[in-house]
Structure formats: structure tokens, C-alpha cells
Design a protein around this motif. Structure first.
Motif, short mmCIF file in Angstrom:
data_model
loop_
_atom_site.label_atom_id
_atom_site.label_comp_id
_atom_site.label_asym_id
_atom_site.label_seq_id
_atom_site.Cartn_x
_atom_site.Cartn_y
_atom_site.Cartn_z
N ILE A 106 0.85 -1.19 0.00
CA ILE A 106 0.00 0.00 0.00
C ILE A 106 0.89 1.24 0.00
CG2 ILE A 106 -1.72 1.32 1.28
CD1 ILE A 106 -2.69 -1.35 2.46
N PRO A 107 0.79 2.08 -1.05
CA PRO A 107 1.62 3.30 -1.07
C PRO A 107 1.14 4.29 0.00
CG PRO A 107 0.14 3.25 -2.96
CD PRO A 107 -0.06 1.96 -2.23
N PHE A 108 2.08 4.97 0.61
CA PHE A 108 1.72 5.97 1.62
C PHE A 108 2.76 7.07 1.61
CE2 PHE A 108 4.82 3.43 3.76
CZ PHE A 108 5.46 4.29 4.63
N HIS A 109 2.41 8.18 2.22
CA HIS A 109 3.34 9.29 2.37
C HIS A 109 3.08 9.91 3.74
CE1 HIS A 109 6.09 12.40 1.04
NE2 HIS A 109 5.33 13.23 1.71
N GLN A 110 4.13 10.19 4.43
CA GLN A 110 4.02 10.75 5.77
C GLN A 110 4.40 12.22 5.74
OE1 GLN A 110 5.82 8.49 8.97
NE2 GLN A 110 6.71 10.36 9.79
N VAL A 111 3.60 13.04 6.40
CA VAL A 111 3.91 14.46 6.56
C VAL A 111 4.20 14.69 8.04
CG1 VAL A 111 3.04 16.82 6.36
CG2 VAL A 111 2.39 15.10 4.65
N THR A 112 5.35 15.27 8.32
CA THR A 112 5.76 15.51 9.70
C THR A 112 5.67 17.00 9.98
OG1 THR A 112 7.28 13.65 9.54
CG2 THR A 112 7.61 15.19 11.37
N GLY A 113 5.08 17.34 11.10
CA GLY A 113 4.97 18.75 11.46
C GLY A 113 4.28 18.93 12.79
N LEU A 114 3.92 20.17 13.06
CA LEU A 114 3.25 20.53 14.31
C LEU A 114 1.80 20.90 14.03
CD1 LEU A 114 6.05 22.87 15.73
CD2 LEU A 114 5.64 20.48 16.31
N LEU A 115 0.97 20.79 15.04
CA LEU A 115 -0.43 21.18 14.89
C LEU A 115 -0.60 22.70 14.84
CD1 LEU A 115 -2.21 18.56 17.18
CD2 LEU A 115 -2.03 18.60 14.68
N ASP A 116 0.48 23.42 15.05
CA ASP A 116 0.47 24.88 14.97
C ASP A 116 0.10 25.30 13.56
OD1 ASP A 116 1.00 27.58 14.94
OD2 ASP A 116 3.07 27.40 15.61
N GLU A 117 -0.85 26.23 13.43
CA GLU A 117 -1.31 26.67 12.10
C GLU A 117 -0.20 27.26 11.24
OE1 GLU A 117 -4.65 29.32 12.25
OE2 GLU A 117 -5.66 28.10 13.75
N ASP A 149 2.86 26.16 11.02
CA ASP A 149 3.85 25.18 10.62
C ASP A 149 3.79 24.92 9.12
OD1 ASP A 149 5.76 23.07 12.03
OD2 ASP A 149 4.80 22.10 10.32
N ALA A 150 4.96 24.75 8.52
CA ALA A 150 5.06 24.54 7.07
C ALA A 150 4.38 23.25 6.59
CB ALA A 150 6.53 24.54 6.66
N CYS A 151 4.15 22.31 7.49
CA CYS A 151 3.53 21.05 7.09
C CYS A 151 2.15 21.25 6.50
CB CYS A 151 3.46 20.07 8.26
SG CYS A 151 2.26 20.50 9.53
N TRP A 152 1.45 22.33 6.88
CA TRP A 152 0.09 22.55 6.40
C TRP A 152 0.06 22.87 4.91
CZ3 TRP A 152 -3.45 20.39 9.00
CH2 TRP A 152 -3.29 20.23 10.36
N VAL A 153 1.13 23.46 4.39
CA VAL A 153 1.21 23.68 2.94
C VAL A 153 1.25 22.33 2.23
CG1 VAL A 153 2.64 24.59 1.07
CG2 VAL A 153 2.31 25.93 3.15
N GLU A 154 2.09 21.43 2.73
CA GLU A 154 2.19 20.11 2.13
C GLU A 154 0.88 19.33 2.27
OE1 GLU A 154 5.04 16.17 1.99
OE2 GLU A 154 5.59 17.81 3.32
N ILE A 155 0.25 19.42 3.42
CA ILE A 155 -1.03 18.73 3.62
C ILE A 155 -2.08 19.26 2.66
CG2 ILE A 155 -2.95 18.43 5.25
CD1 ILE A 155 -0.76 18.26 7.46
N SER A 156 -2.14 20.58 2.49
CA SER A 156 -3.12 21.15 1.56
C SER A 156 -2.85 20.72 0.13
CB SER A 156 -3.18 22.68 1.68
OG SER A 156 -2.00 23.26 1.18
N GLU A 157 -1.56 20.54 -0.23
CA GLU A 157 -1.23 20.04 -1.57
C GLU A 157 -1.70 18.60 -1.75
OE1 GLU A 157 2.96 20.69 -2.11
OE2 GLU A 157 2.68 22.81 -2.58
N TRP A 158 -1.55 17.76 -0.71
CA TRP A 158 -2.04 16.38 -0.77
C TRP A 158 -3.55 16.35 -0.93
CZ3 TRP A 158 0.49 12.25 -2.04
CH2 TRP A 158 1.85 12.14 -1.77
N VAL A 159 -4.24 17.21 -0.20
CA VAL A 159 -5.70 17.27 -0.29
C VAL A 159 -6.12 17.71 -1.69
CG1 VAL A 159 -7.76 18.47 0.56
CG2 VAL A 159 -6.05 17.62 2.18
N GLU A 160 -5.44 18.72 -2.23
CA GLU A 160 -5.76 19.19 -3.58
C GLU A 160 -5.49 18.11 -4.62
OE1 GLU A 160 -4.85 22.94 -6.57
OE2 GLU A 160 -4.14 23.03 -4.50
N ALA A 161 -4.37 17.39 -4.49
CA ALA A 161 -4.05 16.30 -5.41
C ALA A 161 -5.12 15.21 -5.34
CB ALA A 161 -2.67 15.73 -5.11
#
Length: 137
Positions: free
Chosen positions: A7-18, A20-32
Motif C-alpha cells: 500500500i503506497p503511503f506518504h508521511q507528513v511531519t509537522g506541528l499542529l500549529d497553524e 507550521d510549514a507542514c500545512w502547505v504540504e497537507i493542503s497540496e495532498w488534499v488538492e491532489a
């Protein structure tokens, strides 16, 4: 566990702080994922058929299904003309506006080329669709 089951997967590491740069990556995953879902549930129309000199406009419908899914409607020009007679002028003007807006970016029957500002999103989409994505420059 994912690797063992294939099963392919991808992990995003970051903080729950708004901030944090991880939210850009998460939003890109959601858009994809949204694009992949839209393509899997779309209806693509192919008008006419190919002949030997149309090498620049050929679409491999098998690959279209493989990577994007969806539904492809094959229709001949004469059939399209018959259907056209059943459509109101108001609907035609809405379709014309849509096509003109899309074609303002370039010829509709070729391809779209980006300058790289969305490449990270395209890589994510390729990952979700199990499609190789190559960045040329």
C-alpha cells in the motif's frame, strides 16, 4: 505494515500549529486527492476518430482509463450534430464561454505546460495515481 502489503503511503511531519510549514504540504495532498477524485468521476468526450496523419493529437484512451478512470464517451461528428440541434442557445453560450476561457491558456487539443510553481502538487497527484512524473527543468 504499508510496505509489507504494497500500500503506497506518504508521511507528513509537522506541528499542529497553524503556522507550521507542514500545512502547505497537507493542503497540496488534499488538492491532489481532489483532482484524482474529479478525474475518476469525470466524463470525457472524444469526437470523431483518428487517421494516420493525426499523430500530434492522438490520445491513448487505455492510459486515460488506467491513470484517471472516469468515463469516456466516443461520439462521431454526425452524432454530435444531431445532439447539437437538441440544445438551447443559452446552453451553447455557456459552453462557448467555458471553452474560450480554457483555450485562452493555449490550444485545447495539445497539452499544458507549467513553469514549475505547481510541480510539488503534480508529484503528489502522480503518486496517488501511480503515474511517473518527470520534472524536466
Amino acid at each position: 505494515m504499508f510496505n509489507c502489503t504494497g500500500i503506497p503511503f506518504h508521511q507528513v511531519t509537522g506541528l499542529l500549529d497553524e503556522a507550521d510549514a507542514c500545512w502547505v504540504e497537507i493542503s497540496e495532498w488534499v488538492e491532489a486527492a481532489r483532482v484524482a477524485h474529479t478525474m475518476a468521476h469525470n466524463r470525457l468526450g472524444c469526437v470523431g476518430h483518428y487517421y494516420s496523419v493525426m499523430l500530434d493529437t492522438y490520445t491513448d484512451l487505455t492510459l486515460q482509463y488506467k491513470y484517471f478512470g472516469g468515463h469516456i464517451e466516443l461520439i462521431e461528428v454526425e452524432e454530435l450534430g444531431t445532439l447539437r440541434k437538441q440544445v438551447s442557445s443559452q446552453h451553447i453560450n455557456g459552453a462557448r464561454r467555458f471553452v474560450n476561457e480554457r483555450n485562452s491558456y493555449g490550444p485545447a487539443h495539445h497539452c499544458a505546460v507549467g513553469i514549475g510553481h505547481v510541480s510539488s502538487k503534480l508529484f503528489k497527484l502522480g503518486f496517488l495515481l501511480k503515474m511517473e512524473v518527470i520534472k524536466v527543468c
